[in-house]
Design an enzyme around this catalytic site. Structure first.
Site, PDB file in Angstrom:
ATOM      1  N   LYS A 228     -14.080 -41.319  -6.232  1.00 47.21           N
ATOM      2  CA  LYS A 228     -12.987 -41.502  -5.276  1.00 47.21           C
ATOM      3  C   LYS A 228     -13.064 -40.424  -4.211  1.00 47.21           C
ATOM      4  CE  LYS A 228      -8.721 -40.100  -4.914  1.00 47.21           C
ATOM      5  NZ  LYS A 228      -8.529 -40.039  -3.439  1.00 47.21           N
ATOM      6  N   GLY A 281     -10.213 -29.809  -6.223  1.00 48.41           N
ATOM      7  CA  GLY A 281      -9.007 -29.879  -5.413  1.00 48.41           C
ATOM      8  C   GLY A 281      -8.059 -28.751  -5.779  1.00 48.41           C
ATOM      9  N   SER A 282      -6.784 -28.977  -5.564  1.00 50.09           N
ATOM     10  CA  SER A 282      -5.792 -27.939  -5.804  1.00 50.09           C
ATOM     11  C   SER A 282      -5.543 -27.755  -7.295  1.00 50.09           C
ATOM     12  CB  SER A 282      -4.479 -28.289  -5.106  1.00 50.09           C
ATOM     13  OG  SER A 282      -3.829 -29.365  -5.775  1.00 50.09           O
ATOM     14  N   THR A 283      -5.066 -26.584  -7.665  1.00 54.49           N
ATOM     15  CA  THR A 283      -4.763 -26.296  -9.063  1.00 54.49           C
ATOM     16  C   THR A 283      -3.651 -27.196  -9.577  1.00 54.49           C
ATOM     17  OG1 THR A 283      -5.532 -24.010  -8.908  1.00 54.49           O
ATOM     18  CG2 THR A 283      -3.940 -24.500 -10.640  1.00 54.49           C
ATOM     19  N   ASP A 284      -2.631 -27.429  -8.772  1.00 53.49           N
ATOM     20  CA  ASP A 284      -1.523 -28.274  -9.222  1.00 53.49           C
ATOM     21  C   ASP A 284      -1.983 -29.701  -9.506  1.00 53.49           C
ATOM     22  OD1 ASP A 284       0.203 -26.148  -9.085  1.00 53.49           O
ATOM     23  OD2 ASP A 284       0.977 -26.651  -7.091  1.00 53.49           O
ATOM     24  N   THR A 285      -2.832 -30.251  -8.633  1.00 51.96           N
ATOM     25  CA  THR A 285      -3.354 -31.595  -8.872  1.00 51.96           C
ATOM     26  C   THR A 285      -4.304 -31.600 -10.062  1.00 51.96           C
ATOM     27  OG1 THR A 285      -3.170 -32.082  -6.515  1.00 51.96           O
ATOM     28  CG2 THR A 285      -4.512 -33.570  -7.834  1.00 51.96           C
ATOM     29  N   GLY A 286      -5.053 -30.532 -10.231  1.00 49.52           N
ATOM     30  CA  GLY A 286      -5.945 -30.423 -11.384  1.00 49.52           C
ATOM     31  C   GLY A 286      -5.198 -30.515 -12.700  1.00 49.52           C
ATOM     32  N   GLU A 304     -12.792 -27.833 -10.537  1.00 52.71           N
ATOM     33  CA  GLU A 304     -13.041 -26.725  -9.598  1.00 52.71           C
ATOM     34  C   GLU A 304     -11.830 -26.684  -8.683  1.00 52.71           C
ATOM     35  OE1 GLU A 304     -13.521 -24.887  -6.365  1.00 52.71           O
ATOM     36  OE2 GLU A 304     -15.064 -26.367  -5.862  1.00 52.71           O
ATOM     37  N   CYS A 338     -12.099 -23.027  -0.708  1.00 48.84           N
ATOM     38  CA  CYS A 338     -11.404 -22.598  -1.924  1.00 48.84           C
ATOM     39  C   CYS A 338     -11.752 -21.165  -2.308  1.00 48.84           C
ATOM     40  CB  CYS A 338     -11.721 -23.551  -3.074  1.00 48.84           C
ATOM     41  SG  CYS A 338     -13.492 -23.765  -3.361  1.00 48.84           S
ATOM     42  N   GLU A 435      -2.443 -19.778  -1.956  1.00 48.96           N
ATOM     43  CA  GLU A 435      -3.636 -20.246  -1.262  1.00 48.96           C
ATOM     44  C   GLU A 435      -3.215 -20.963   0.023  1.00 48.96           C
ATOM     45  OE1 GLU A 435      -7.794 -22.464  -2.415  1.00 48.96           O
ATOM     46  OE2 GLU A 435      -5.945 -23.323  -3.194  1.00 48.96           O
TER      47      GLU A 435
END
Length: 537
Positions: A228, A281-286, A304, A338, A435
């Site tokens: 995606k 991507g972002s930590t929150d989405t991870g 990552e 990042c 970030e």
């Protein structure tokens, strides 16, 4: 093996001669973009027309470009102007289902995992050749959709893309197991097998490079893929996937679905027939991806994620070189990196000199149409990121950090932001903790090594760090003390195909690139067979 150094490539591309394509653009385009220092009122009034046609906007499923099952499309925008480039098929759960079914069939029944590793390597090598043949088109699409300087895309990132796939082509026929001795009369064979259908979600800041980091090792190991793209930058992955099929990749091995995270991304992460997820991507989405994977079929996940990397300038540093490197470490790719050196720690004895020179360097930074020769900084990716960065800049001002330069938007359209430098930044300020992902340099003062080690490590992130010193003992102390997956000493953003990349703490799980990335896409199987009357054990 020569390292692919983004910093050295950029120094040549930004200030050397332009490519033939870019030169012809400057001579023949009827609409020219202006370039400027960041104090200019209008950055891009008449943007250069990109020299590429939009050919692929549908999903690629089972070797065919197809519309979304719903018939929906979404716009992808030119960040120079905010205008629509094209409308792209909008994937949802049904499109993910179709892509996973194609990948599953290609893995279980199709030729890819049953090919010899050498045959797989030849396809990867042919793809790398096609990347070089079509590098101008790919670089133009990347710049148009993302906003990064064309010279960065064409002279740094496209060569790296080809190099990465040649690196993984070299690994395809070198993945092997072991024969191990047992404490009894048994033959023990350790096999490394492809994991199956890999779901991959890539970000918008380096669409082609992250495409390679994900797709290269997965294919080398014999897996099939559903990838995606980021909704902001869907165009180059579709173009690259078409080249893969020209190189001989069988249908269903690589499937591309464009769409949004809460729909297509969530469907992929939670799909019961996907064997592995890789996300950048972002930590929150991870965290969400990890939760969805766990709640579905407990598929393994590599992540990552975000960073807030310290860049430490010691008192013995060559200040002019340190200023230039710290500037590059933060402002590269519009600050949308990042591992950006976004916390610049400078020793108190050289702090004032560093501030003045860092400010002067930022004010010399050339901002403008990324298709224009000599431009160092293009626009931010979209309006959401643009507004987020400006909110952080306001936060820095309100928290009493000293705004040395910048701090405002540039131009009357598009998403350009002035290169911004703050001094007198403290660790508890948002600009030092969060970030920002933009062209905002925060400069902090420190007294000694023990203090800077403690402060540099006092973050939830641990992706990367930079150390600038002439003293090897100091370098050794810092590199071992800093809790980060990569520590660059007197350099920054050196990305070689053989160098692993990934984070400590909340910057991720697992490693990209290098031999270590192969582990993400392999299962380990032990085969134990009894031996009768063995000659030896």
């Amino acid at each position: 093996m020569a390292a692919l150094r983004i910093s050295s490539l950029l120094s040549r591309s930004l200030f050397g001669s332009s490519s033939s394509l870019l030169s012809s653009l400057g001579k023949t385009s009827a609409r020219r973009g202006s370039i400027s220092r960041f104090s200019t009122a209008a950055v891009v009034e008449e943007p250069i027309v990109p020299p590429v046609q939009i050919a692929y906007t549908q999903h690629l499923i089972n070797g065919q470009f197809v519309d979304a099952a719903s018939g929906k499309t979404f716009p992808t925008y030119d960040p120079r102007t905010g205008e629509v480039i094209a409308y792209v098929a909008e994937g949802d759960a049904e499109d993910i289902n179709r892509a996973v079914a194609a990948a599953r069939k290609a893995f279980d029944e199709g030729p890819w995992p049953k090919m010899t590793p050498y045959e797989r390597s030849l396809i990867l090598l042919r793809f790398a050749d096609l990347v070089e043949k079509h590098s101008d088109e790919l670089a133009a699409l990347e710049t148009w959709d993302n906003g990064k300087p064309f010279e960065q895309a064409s002279k740094s990132e496209l060569p790296m893309l080809a190099r990465l796939f040649r690196y993984y082509a070299g690994w395809a026929d070198k993945i092997h197991g072991l024969t191990v001795p047992a404490d009894s009369s048994h033959h023990v064979q350790i096999l490394h097998e492809p994991i199956g259908v890999a779901g991959q979600i890539i970000p918008w800041n380096f669409p082609l490079i992250l495409f390679a980091w994900k797709v290269g090792p997965a294919l080398a190991c014999g897996n099939t893929i559903v990838l995606k793209t980021a909704e902001q930058t869907p165009l180059t992955a579709l173009y690259a996937a078409k080249l893969f099929h020209e190189a001989g990749l069988p249908p269903g091995v690589l499937n591309i679905v464009s769409g949004y995270g809460p729909t297509a991304g969530a469907a992929l992460a939670s799909h019961m027939d996907v064997d592995k997820i890789a996300f950048t991507g972002s930590t929150d989405t991870g965290k969400i991806v990890l939760e969805l994977a766990a709640k579905s079929n407990l598929k393994p996940v590599t992540l990552e994620l975000g960073g807030k990397s310290p860049f430490i300038v010691c008192e013995d540093a060559d200040i002019d070189k340190a200023v230039e490197l710290a500037h590059f470490a933060l402002f590269f790719n519009q600050g949308q990196c990042c591992c950006a050196g976004s916390r610049t720690y400078v020793h108190e004895r050289v702090y004032d000199e560093f501030i003045e020179k860092a400010k002067a360097r930022a004010m010399r930074r050339v901002v403008g149409d990324p298709f224009k020769n000599g431009v160092e900084q293009g626009p931010q990716i979209d309006s959401e990121q643009f507004e987020k960065i400006l909110r952080y800049i306001r936060s820095g001002i309100e928290s009493k950090a000293t705004l040395e330069c910048g701090g405002e938007r540039l131009g009357s359209k598009g998403y350009f932001i002035q290169p911004t430098v703050f001094s007198n930044v403290h660790d508890d300020m948002l600009i030092a903790k969060d970030e920002i992902f933009g062209p905002v340099q925060s400069i902090l003062k420190f007294k000694d090594l023990n203090e800077v080690i403690r402060r540099a490590n006092a973050t939830r992130y641990g992706l990367a760090a930079g150390v600038f010193t002439r003293n090897m003992d100091t370098a050794n102390t810092l590199t071992r003390a800093l809790r980060a997956g990569t520590v660059w000493v007197n350099c920054f953003d050196v990305f070689d195909a053989a160098i692993p990349f990934g984070g400590y703490k909340m910057s991720g799980i697992g490693r990209e690139k290098s031999i270590y990335s192969l582990n993400n896409y392999l299962q380990v199987k032990a085969v134990v067979t009894p031996l009768k009357n063995p000659a030896w054990l």
